[in-house]
Design a protein around this motif. Structure first.
Motif, PDB file in Angstrom:
ATOM      1  N   PRO A 190       9.643   6.957 -15.513  1.00  0.00           N
ATOM      2  CA  PRO A 190       8.702   5.846 -15.517  1.00  0.00           C
ATOM      3  C   PRO A 190       7.488   5.984 -16.014  1.00  0.00           C
ATOM      4  CG  PRO A 190       9.008   6.995 -13.211  1.00  0.00           C
ATOM      5  CD  PRO A 190       9.909   7.695 -14.087  1.00  0.00           C
ATOM      6  N   ALA A 191       6.886   7.253 -16.001  1.00  0.00           N
ATOM      7  CA  ALA A 191       5.623   7.175 -16.685  1.00  0.00           C
ATOM      8  C   ALA A 191       5.764   6.885 -18.410  1.00  0.00           C
ATOM      9  CB  ALA A 191       4.840   8.653 -16.430  1.00  0.00           C
TER      10      ALA A 191
ATOM     11  N   GLU B  53       7.205  14.684 -16.846  1.00  0.00           N
ATOM     12  CA  GLU B  53       8.287  14.019 -16.412  1.00  0.00           C
ATOM     13  C   GLU B  53       9.347  14.889 -16.916  1.00  0.00           C
ATOM     14  OE1 GLU B  53       8.131   9.511 -16.818  1.00  0.00           O
ATOM     15  OE2 GLU B  53       7.791  10.978 -15.215  1.00  0.00           O
ATOM     16  N   VAL B  54       9.513  15.795 -17.845  1.00  0.00           N
ATOM     17  CA  VAL B  54      10.434  16.682 -18.125  1.00  0.00           C
ATOM     18  C   VAL B  54      10.440  17.683 -16.913  1.00  0.00           C
ATOM     19  CG1 VAL B  54      11.378  18.633 -19.677  1.00  0.00           C
ATOM     20  CG2 VAL B  54      10.458  16.515 -20.419  1.00  0.00           C
ATOM     21  N   ASP B  55       9.325  18.179 -16.218  1.00  0.00           N
ATOM     22  CA  ASP B  55       9.546  19.096 -15.339  1.00  0.00           C
ATOM     23  C   ASP B  55      10.215  18.775 -14.166  1.00  0.00           C
ATOM     24  OD1 ASP B  55       5.910  20.652 -15.588  1.00  0.00           O
ATOM     25  OD2 ASP B  55       7.989  21.345 -16.171  1.00  0.00           O
TER      26      ASP B  55
ATOM     27  N   GLY C 226       0.608  -1.273   0.072  1.00  0.00           N
ATOM     28  CA  GLY C 226       0.096   0.054  -0.238  1.00  0.00           C
ATOM     29  C   GLY C 226       0.976   1.417   0.084  1.00  0.00           C
ATOM     30  N   ASP C 227       2.277   1.228  -0.067  1.00  0.00           N
ATOM     31  CA  ASP C 227       3.008   2.235   0.244  1.00  0.00           C
ATOM     32  C   ASP C 227       3.624   2.736  -1.452  1.00  0.00           C
ATOM     33  OD1 ASP C 227       5.779   3.384   2.224  1.00  0.00           O
ATOM     34  OD2 ASP C 227       4.643   4.454   0.615  1.00  0.00           O
ATOM     35  N   VAL C 228       2.370   3.189  -1.941  1.00  0.00           N
ATOM     36  CA  VAL C 228       2.804   3.658  -3.419  1.00  0.00           C
ATOM     37  C   VAL C 228       4.009   4.843  -3.497  1.00  0.00           C
ATOM     38  CG1 VAL C 228       1.732   4.162  -5.671  1.00  0.00           C
ATOM     39  CG2 VAL C 228       0.461   3.393  -3.677  1.00  0.00           C
ATOM     40  N   GLN C 229       4.185   5.676  -2.639  1.00  0.00           N
ATOM     41  CA  GLN C 229       4.931   6.663  -2.597  1.00  0.00           C
ATOM     42  C   GLN C 229       6.570   6.058  -2.503  1.00  0.00           C
ATOM     43  OE1 GLN C 229       4.866  10.580  -2.649  1.00  0.00           O
ATOM     44  NE2 GLN C 229       6.453   9.705  -3.459  1.00  0.00           N
ATOM     45  N   GLU C 230       6.481   4.860  -1.792  1.00  0.00           N
ATOM     46  CA  GLU C 230       7.897   4.215  -1.603  1.00  0.00           C
ATOM     47  C   GLU C 230       7.887   3.428  -2.947  1.00  0.00           C
ATOM     48  OE1 GLU C 230      10.264   4.442   0.698  1.00  0.00           O
ATOM     49  OE2 GLU C 230      11.320   2.884  -0.186  1.00  0.00           O
TER      50      GLU C 230
ATOM     51  N   GLU D  94       2.210   8.966  -8.692  1.00  0.00           N
ATOM     52  CA  GLU D  94       3.319   9.997  -8.168  1.00  0.00           C
ATOM     53  C   GLU D  94       2.890  11.420  -9.057  1.00  0.00           C
ATOM     54  OE1 GLU D  94       6.978  10.372  -8.836  1.00  0.00           O
ATOM     55  OE2 GLU D  94       7.378  10.798  -6.858  1.00  0.00           O
ATOM     56  N   LEU D  95       2.909  11.454 -10.154  1.00  0.00           N
ATOM     57  CA  LEU D  95       2.768  12.600 -11.149  1.00  0.00           C
ATOM     58  C   LEU D  95       1.385  13.161 -10.504  1.00  0.00           C
ATOM     59  CD1 LEU D  95       3.485  11.600 -14.774  1.00  0.00           C
ATOM     60  CD2 LEU D  95       4.831  12.820 -13.275  1.00  0.00           C
ATOM     61  N   GLY D  96       0.464  12.465 -10.193  1.00  0.00           N
ATOM     62  CA  GLY D  96      -0.843  12.954  -9.761  1.00  0.00           C
ATOM     63  C   GLY D  96      -0.816  13.828  -8.357  1.00  0.00           C
ATOM     64  N   GLN D  97       0.450  13.276  -7.663  1.00  0.00           N
ATOM     65  CA  GLN D  97       0.770  13.838  -6.212  1.00  0.00           C
ATOM     66  C   GLN D  97       1.445  15.092  -6.321  1.00  0.00           C
ATOM     67  OE1 GLN D  97      -0.362  12.253  -3.284  1.00  0.00           O
ATOM     68  NE2 GLN D  97      -1.541  11.203  -4.675  1.00  0.00           N
TER      69      GLN D  97
END
Lengths: 477, 282
Positions: free
Chosen positions: A83-84, A193-195, A67-71, A122-125
Motif C-alpha cells: 500500500p505504501a 514493503e519487500v521486507d 482513530g484506529d490507524v492499525q485497523e 504502519e511502516l513506521g510502527q
C-alpha cells in the motif's frame, strides 16, 4: 457544509528541481482526519470496484476516521500487499477516485493519499504480520520480484504455500526500484514493503536470471516446484527506427532510469555508476516513464551544472500527439509542468544528428497533426509534409514503451506468445498455454501500471492456490 | 555475497580470482560472461568467464585493472567477497567440429580464449593458437593454452618473451600458409580485434570476436551495450557477446566505449589518491 479536498504538502517546484527527495510529503494526522471525514460512507462503495485489487476503501477510511490507524492498515493489507507503493503511484484519477460518489459533485475523496498515510504510519510502527497459515507443503516459483511477482508471492505465502522468488537484478522491486524515481517512490519504502513480503515467509533469490541460471522447465521439474508464476514485466527497451539512435548521448529510458534510480547515478562519484545529462535534453514519449526520465534528467542536469557554475539544462518532452492524449498520470504531468519541463506536442523525431565524434549534435523533427482515432482509440498522428525542423539537443532519451524480455523463455517450450512478445494468458486466471505456469503483469499486457500488475498477481495466486489444493485435477493442465 | 576462494596476481595489472558460485558454475559455458558488483556503491561490470568447475562450484575470472572498479576488485583477496555476481550471461560460443580453427588471444583476451580453445579441442578440432601481449609481464596461462592447442605461438610486442610480433603477424602467416583454417576467434582489446579482422579479410574466413561494450544490467533491458552488426542494432549482452567481426561497426563500438571516459578518469584519480601507498611517495 463541505470540506474541500485536502491539498498534499509538496516541495516547492524550483527547489525540488535540484534534489531527489520526495515531492509529495504526505498528510499530517490532522489532514488525514479531515480528508477521511469527507468520505460519505455511501452504500454502494463504487470505489472498491474501481480498485484493481478491491481494497475495502470505505471500510479503511471509517477505521481511520475513528482513530484506529492499525485497523485501517489491516483492512488495506487484506487486499493490498504494497500500500505504501500504491498510495504513491496508482493513477487514482482513473480508478477509485474516478468513480467516487463524492466526486460527482465535489472533488473526490483523496483515497490514494489516505492509503499512503495509513501505509506509512504502519511502516513506521514496524508492521503487523497476519497469522501464520498451515503449511501446505507445495512449492511455487515466482519469476520476477516486481509488483506482480511480489504480490503473487505474498498472497501464496499467506495461503500457506512455500514461495521462492527468482529476481535477475541485485535488488528486488523491479520497476519500483529501477524505473520509478526516488522523488516519487523512495527506495526505503520499497525495501520496507519487500521486507514485509519476506516476513510472510517468501524467499527471494537475487542475481538469478531465469532463462540463464535456470530455465522454467528446470524449476518445474528438477527443482521441484509445483507451479510457476511469470512476472518478469516488460523490460525490453524500444528504440525508434530512425538514423542516429546509437549515437553517444542517446539512451533508452530503461538505461537512463536504471543508471539513475537503481544504480544511483545522480550520486556519482559516491556511487560508481555515472549518468550523463547535457544542456538540452529531449525525452521522446509522454507516458509515466517519459515523465520520470524528464524529471530525473532535469534534476541530474541541474545538480551537475551547478557544480560547474553553469545554467540548469533545458528538458523537453517531445510527443507526437497533443496534451489531451498524454497517457501519463495526471499528477506527474502537472509536477513536470511545475518544474519547468517544456512540452513539445505534435512533434516527432525523424533523425538524431551526430557530429564527427559520434555524439548527438541535434535532432531533426517533423510537425504532426491528429487524424482519425487508431486501434488504441487515440487520434492518429500524421506528419505534416515539409514541416521538418532541427531541434538543438545533446541528450535524447527514448521513452516509447517497452516489451517483454524474451530471455526468460529460453529452453522452455509451450508458452504461446503474441506478435508483441507478450505471453498469452487467461484474463481471469492468468493461466498460460504451458502446464503449471501462470503469468501476470506487463509480461501479459505490455507496459501498464503497478496496480494492474498487482491485480494480476493476486488473481493468479488465487488460481494457483486452487490448482495446488486440487492436486492438479483442477486448473493448470 | 559471493566468496573469493583464491586470488592470483598474474602481473602488476592482471589478477585472477576464483569465486564461489555453484549455480553459475553448473551452467557456465565457454564464451559467456558474468556481471560483478563489488559492493553497495559499486557499478555492475561484465567480466568474461575464464574457467569454471562444475564439481567445485567455482567460476574463474581474470581482469585487468584499468579503472576504479577493477582496481578496487584487485585489492580483495581470498576470504573476501563481492556483493553480487550474475550469470552465466550472453550466448555460449558455437562449438562444432569445424576442422581446423585458429584462436587468437590478445592481452587479457587470453582469458576468454582459453575455455573456447579447450571446448573446440574437445569437439575434435585441430586448434592453432596465438597468444600475445604488449610485454612479457602481461602474458599468462601459456601452459594452459599449450595443453589445448595443437600448435601455439606466443609473442610480445616488445620481444621480451617469445616472438617479437603483434598477434596479427603470425595470424597473417598462418592464414597465408594454409587453406584449411575454417574459423578464427580473436579476443582482446577492441582495437586488436578490429585489426585481426582486417588481417583475415583477404582469406574470407569468419572471425569471431567477443565484444566488450559498456554494460549495466547485462540481460537485455537497457541497450547500453548496443552495437551495429551488419547494419543492425544488436545488444552485446543478449545477442552476443560473440559476433562475426567482419560485420561489426568498430568505430561505433570504440566511440561508445569512451562515453564515460571523463567520469572514469575522475573516479580512477580519486581512487588512486586515496589508495596509493604513502610510503612510496616518501
Amino acid at each position: 457544509m463541505s470540506i474541500p479536498r485536502q491539498p498534499m504538502p509538496e516541495q516547492d517546484p524550483l527547489e525540488r528541481r535540484a534534489n531527489f527527495f520526495e515531492v509529495a510529503q504526505g498528510f499530517t494526522p490532522e489532514m488525514a482526519k479531515q480528508e477521511a471525514e469527507r468520505c460519505l460512507q455511501c452504500k454502494d462503495t463504487p470505489c472498491v470496484q474501481g480498485c484493481p485489487v478491491e481494497v475495502p476503501i470505505a471500510e479503511f477510511i471509517l477505521a481511520l476516521r475513528s482513530g484506529d490507524v492499525q485497523e485501517a492498515a489491516r483492512i488495506i493489507k487484506s487486499k493490498n500487499n504494497l500500500p505504501a507503493v500504491c498510495g504513491r503511484v496508482c493513477p487514482q484519477e482513473s480508478q477509485c477516485e474516478l468513480v467516487c460518489t463524492l466526486g460527482k459533485r465535489h472533488e473526490p475523496v483523496a483515497v490514494g493519499r489516505l492509503e499512503r498515510y495509513v501505509a506509512d504510519w504502519e511502516l513506521g510502527q514496524g508492521g503487523e504480520l497476519p497469522e501464520q497459515p498451515e503449511p501446505t507443503g507445495r512449492k511455487v516459483a515466482v519469476i520476477g520480484a516486481g509488483p506482480a511477482g511480489l504480490t503473487c508471492a505474498a498472497d501464496l505465502a499467506k495461503m500457506g504455500h512455500q514461495v521462492e522468488v527468482f529476481e535477475s537484478l541485485h535488488a528486488p522491486g523491479g520497476v519500483l526500484i529501477y524505473g520509478i524515481p526516488e522523488f516519487r517512490l523512495p527506495k526505503e519504502v520499497v525495501r520496507a514493503e519487500v521486507d514485509y513480503v519476506c516476513k510472510l515467509g517468501v524467499e527471494i533469490h537475487l542475481n538469478s536470471v531465469v532463462g540463464k541460471l535456470y530455465t522454467i522447465d528446470e524449476l518445474l521439474n528438477s527443482k521441484g516446484f509445483d507451479a510457476a508464476f511469470l512476472g518478469t514485466g516488460a523490460g525490453l527497451p524500444i528504440f525508434m527506427r530512425i538514423p542516429g539512435v546509437n549515437l553517444i548521448g542517446v539512451y533508452s529510458a530503461n538505461e537512463f532510469l536504471t543508471r539513475t534510480n537503481l544504480m544511483k547515478g545522480y550520486l556519482f562519484p559516491e556511487y560508481d555508476t555515472p549518468v550523463l545529462v547535457g544542456d538540452k535534453v529531449a525525452v521522446i514519449g509522454a507516458g509515466n516513464v517519459a515523465m520520470d526520465a524528464a524529471r530525473c534528467a532535469l534534476r541530474i542536469g541541474t545538480l551537475q551544472s551547478a557544480e560547474r557554475g553553469e545554467d540548469p539544462p533545458e528538458v523537453h518532452i517531445v510527443y507526437r500527439r497533443s496534451r489531451q492524449e498524454v497517457p501519463a498520470r495526471e499528477e506527474e504531468v502537472h509536477h513536470a509542468e511545475q518544474e519547468g519541463i517544456i512540452f513539445d506536442f505534435l512533434t516527432n523525431p525523424v533523425e538524431v544528428l551526430g557530429n564527427d565524434k559520434k555524439q548527438v549534435a541535434g535532432m531533426r523533427c517533423i510537425r504532426m497533426e491528429l487524424g482519425e482515432p487508431d486501434a488504441s482509440g487515440r487520434r492518429r498522428p500524421i506528419p505534416i509534409e515539409g514541416s521538418e525542423f532541427d531541434m538543438d539537443v545533446d541528450t535524447v532519451v527514448m521513452a516509447l514503451g517497452t516489451q517483454p524480455n524474451p530471455l526468460v523463455f529460453a529452453d522452455s517450450g509451450g508458452l504461446e506468445r503474441t506478435q508483441w512478445g507478450t505471453v498469452r494468458a487467461d484474463e481471469e486466471t492468468g493461466q498460460t498455454t504451458k502446464g503449471r505456469v501462470w503469468a501476470g503483469g506487463d509480461i501479459v499486457t505490455g507496459a501498464a501500471t503497478v496496480i494492474s500488475a498487482m491485480g494480476a498477481g493476486k488473481q493468479a495466486a488465487a488460481n494457483i492456490d486452487r490448482f495446488l489444493r486440487s492436486d492438479g485435477k483442477d486448473a493448470g493442465e | 555475497m559471493y566468496s573469493i576462494l583464491k586470488k592470483e596476481v598474474l602481473s602488476e595489472v592482471n589478477k585472477l580470482m576464483v569465486l564461489e558460485a555453484p549455480e553459475v558454475a553448473r551452467k557456465a559455458k565457454a564464451g559467456q560472461f558474468v556481471i560483478v558488483r563489488i559492493d553497495e556503491n559499486g557499478e555492475r561490470i561484465p567480466l568474461t568467464i575464464a574457467d569454471f568447475d562444475r564439481q567445485e562450484g567455482t567460476v574463474t575470472i581474470i581482469f585487468q585493472e584499468v579503472g576504479k572498479s577493477t582496481m578496487k576488485l584487485g585489492t580483495l583477496g581470498a576470504g573476501a567477497a563481492v556483493s553480487d555476481l550474475v550469470g552465466p550471461l550472453g550466448n555460449a560460443t558455437e562449438i562444432e567440429d569445424y576442422g581446423t580453427v585458429l584462436c587468437v588471444g590478445g592481452g587479457v583476451g587470453i582469458a576468454p580464449v582459453y575455455p573456447i580453445a579447450r571446448a573446440l579441442k574437445e569437439a575434435g578440432n585441430t586448434v592453432l593458437g596465438i597468444m600475445g601481449a604488449r610485454t612479457c609481464d602481461l602474458l599468462f596461462w601459456e601452459e594452459k593454452m599449450r595443453s589445448v592447442c595443437d600448435e601455439l605461438i606466443v609473442c610480445t610486442d616488445d620481444g621480451t618473451y617469445g616472438r617479437m610480433a603483434l598477434v596479427t603477424q603470425p595470424m597473417q602467416e598462418i592464414l597465408s600458409a594454409r587453406d584449411d583454417v575454417s574459423r578464427v576467434w580473436a579476443i582482446g582489446p577492441a582495437i586488436m580485434m578490429k585489426f585481426c579482422v582486417r588481417t583475415a579479410e583477404p582469406f574470407e574466413v569468419p572471425v569471431i570476436v567477443s565484444l566488450n561494450s559498456i554494460m549495466v544490467d547485462g540481460t537485455g533491458m537497457c541497450g547500453a551495450c548496443r552495437v551495429l552488426v551488419g547494419g543492425e542494432t544488436k545488444f552485446v549482452c543478449v545477442d552476443g557477446p560473440e559476433f562475426d567481426g567482419r560485420f561489426v561497426d568498430w568505430d561505433l563500438l570504440l566511440a561508445r566505449q569512451r562515453i564515460y571516459l571523463t567520469e572514469e578518469k575522475q573516479a580512477k584519480e580519486e581512487w588512486l589518491e586515496e589508495h596509493t601507498c604513502r610510503a612510496v611517495e616518501r
